[in-house]
Design an enzyme around this catalytic site. Structure first.
Site, PDB file in Angstrom:
ATOM      1  N   ARG A   1      55.157  15.672  30.971  1.00  0.00           N
ATOM      2  CA  ARG A   1      56.420  15.591  31.731  1.00  0.00           C
ATOM      3  C   ARG A   1      57.580  15.904  30.764  1.00  0.00           C
ATOM      4  NH1 ARG A   1      54.066  16.705  35.660  1.00  0.00           N
ATOM      5  NH2 ARG A   1      53.983  15.398  37.640  1.00  0.00           N
TER       6      ARG A   1
ATOM      7  N   GLU B   1      63.870  19.543  36.033  1.00  0.00           N
ATOM      8  CA  GLU B   1      63.476  20.758  36.565  1.00  0.00           C
ATOM      9  C   GLU B   1      64.145  21.057  37.810  1.00  0.00           C
ATOM     10  OE1 GLU B   1      59.037  20.826  36.661  1.00  0.00           O
ATOM     11  OE2 GLU B   1      59.017  20.060  34.599  1.00  0.00           O
TER      12      GLU B   1
ATOM     13  N   HIS C   1      56.566  25.286  34.767  1.00  0.00           N
ATOM     14  CA  HIS C   1      55.732  24.264  35.400  1.00  0.00           C
ATOM     15  C   HIS C   1      54.474  24.751  35.960  1.00  0.00           C
ATOM     16  CE1 HIS C   1      55.633  19.988  36.642  1.00  0.00           C
ATOM     17  NE2 HIS C   1      54.242  20.397  36.496  1.00  0.00           N
TER      18      HIS C   1
HETATM   19  C1  DGY Z   1      50.849  17.361  38.486  1.00  0.00           C
HETATM   20  O1  DGY Z   1      50.079  17.382  39.525  1.00  0.00           O
HETATM   21  O2  DGY Z   1      51.603  16.305  38.330  1.00  0.00           O
HETATM   22  C2  DGY Z   1      51.557  18.598  37.791  1.00  0.00           C
HETATM   23  O3  DGY Z   1      52.325  18.431  37.109  1.00  0.00           O
HETATM   24  C3  DGY Z   1      51.419  19.650  39.002  1.00  0.00           C
HETATM   25  O4  DGY Z   1      51.213  20.854  38.133  1.00  0.00           O
END
Ligand code: DGY
Length: 323
Positions: free
Chosen positions: A242, A271, A289
């Protein structure tokens, strides 16, 4: 009996939308426009289940206008730091996620970033596409190799282990890791992976540091200026976890000073905004992402949500309950 009313907040893979439409009284988001906060609050009064995803925001205010009709949030994604879980729980709203099915896919992106950053692939492609390539020569765009280097994993969960496996078995890398609980299992032993007592030790000893811990308040800026300064001068930072786990301002600063060799990022604090300074740096690889972005994985994620809300409405405990 009437079918539960279900709202899907974004477009999902077609196959999953078809299953949802057959099983529930489903409202799809044909335009794929993200919902506003007001629309979310209204949906919580109107639908039995809301199916958000990682780019949605569900703060406390969404749960604060009783009476709520929504009994379950079936999140499309493993990360759920975009949902105020404590408030959801207090409001009696069940929350589920989609673990397990995006492990390999995300580990692949971590390796993609490691290779791209170390072998200067983004930089090379930009040079070629802009007509700047003057041909092969012995000193052109020299990168670093992964083979024999040390990979430090922060957060040895499913994705951390899958990344470590690829590095160890595929590239002969040595694996170090930090994890809050002790890990002593066959998988980790087979890689001869060494658990370190502190994050600082992993930062200082690794050629590649790859982040695999959850985001949210607890881990906000876990990798800050002090920890970045511990990294080896030739090291790379990889983030597929993250954006808020890394202090990006500090990262840009340390990269400008040339104190680390580069970075590979798939996630960002706000983002889709890309923090100032990152796009000016040649030695940072920036992906939008893409961690779980394969047709197979996104379909499997959707089917996990179907499984969770089906269990819930059948009166069973959903397999991936997080609240
Ligand atoms: C999630 O599922 O948390 C991922 O970041 C999506 O790619």
């Amino acid at each position: 009996m009437a079918k539960p009313r279900v709202l899907v907040t974004r477009r999902w893979p077609e196959k999953v939308e078809r299953v949802l439409a057959a099983r529930f009284d489903t409202t799809l988001n044909e335009t794929d426009r993200p919902l506003t906060q007001r629309e979310f609050a209204a949906a919580m009064k109107d639908f039995d289940a809301v199916l958000p995803t990682v780019s949605d925001r569900l703060p406390a205010s969404i749960f604060e206008e009783p009476p709520l009709r929504t009994k379950i949030l079936g999140n499309f994604g493993v990360g759920f730091n975009h949902i105020d879980i404590a408030v959801a729980k207090a409001a009696g709203t069940t929350v589920t996620n989609t673990p397990g099915v995006l492990t390999d896919c995300t580990a692949d992106i971590a390796l993609t970033l490691m290779l791209m950053a170390a072998r200067r692939a983004g930089e090379g492609e930009r040079q070629l596409r802009t007509g700047g390539w003057k041909g092969w020569c012995p000193t052109h765009m020299l990168g670093r190799q992964l083979t024999g280097k040390t990979l430090g994993i922060i957060g040895m969960g499913r994705i951390g282990k899958a990344t470590a496996k690829r590095a160890y078995f595929g590239f002969g890398m040595k694996v170090l890791f930090f994890n809050r609980s002790i890990i002593d299992d066959d998988e980790t032993r087979a890689m001869d992976a060494q658990q370190m007592k502190t994050i600082d030790e992993v930062m200082a000893a690794s050629d590649f540091v790859s982040l695999h811990c959850p985001g949210g308040a607890e881990n906000r800026h876990l990798v800050d200026a002090r920890r970045l300064a511990l990294m080896k001068p030739g090291a790379f930072l990889i983030n597929t976890a993250r954006g808020d786990v890394v202090d990006t301002v500090a990262l840009v600063e340390i990269m400008k000073q040339g104190a680390i060799a580069g970075a590979g990022l798939d996630v960002y604090e706000e983002e889709p905004a890309i923090p100032a300074g990152l796009t000016d740096l040649e030695n940072v690889v920036l992906l939008p992402h893409l961690g779980s972005a394969t047709a197979e994985t996104r379909t499997a994620m959707g089917m996990k949500v179907v499984e969770n809300i089906s269990a819930f409405f059948d009166g069973r405990d959903p397999p991936d309950r997080v609240a």
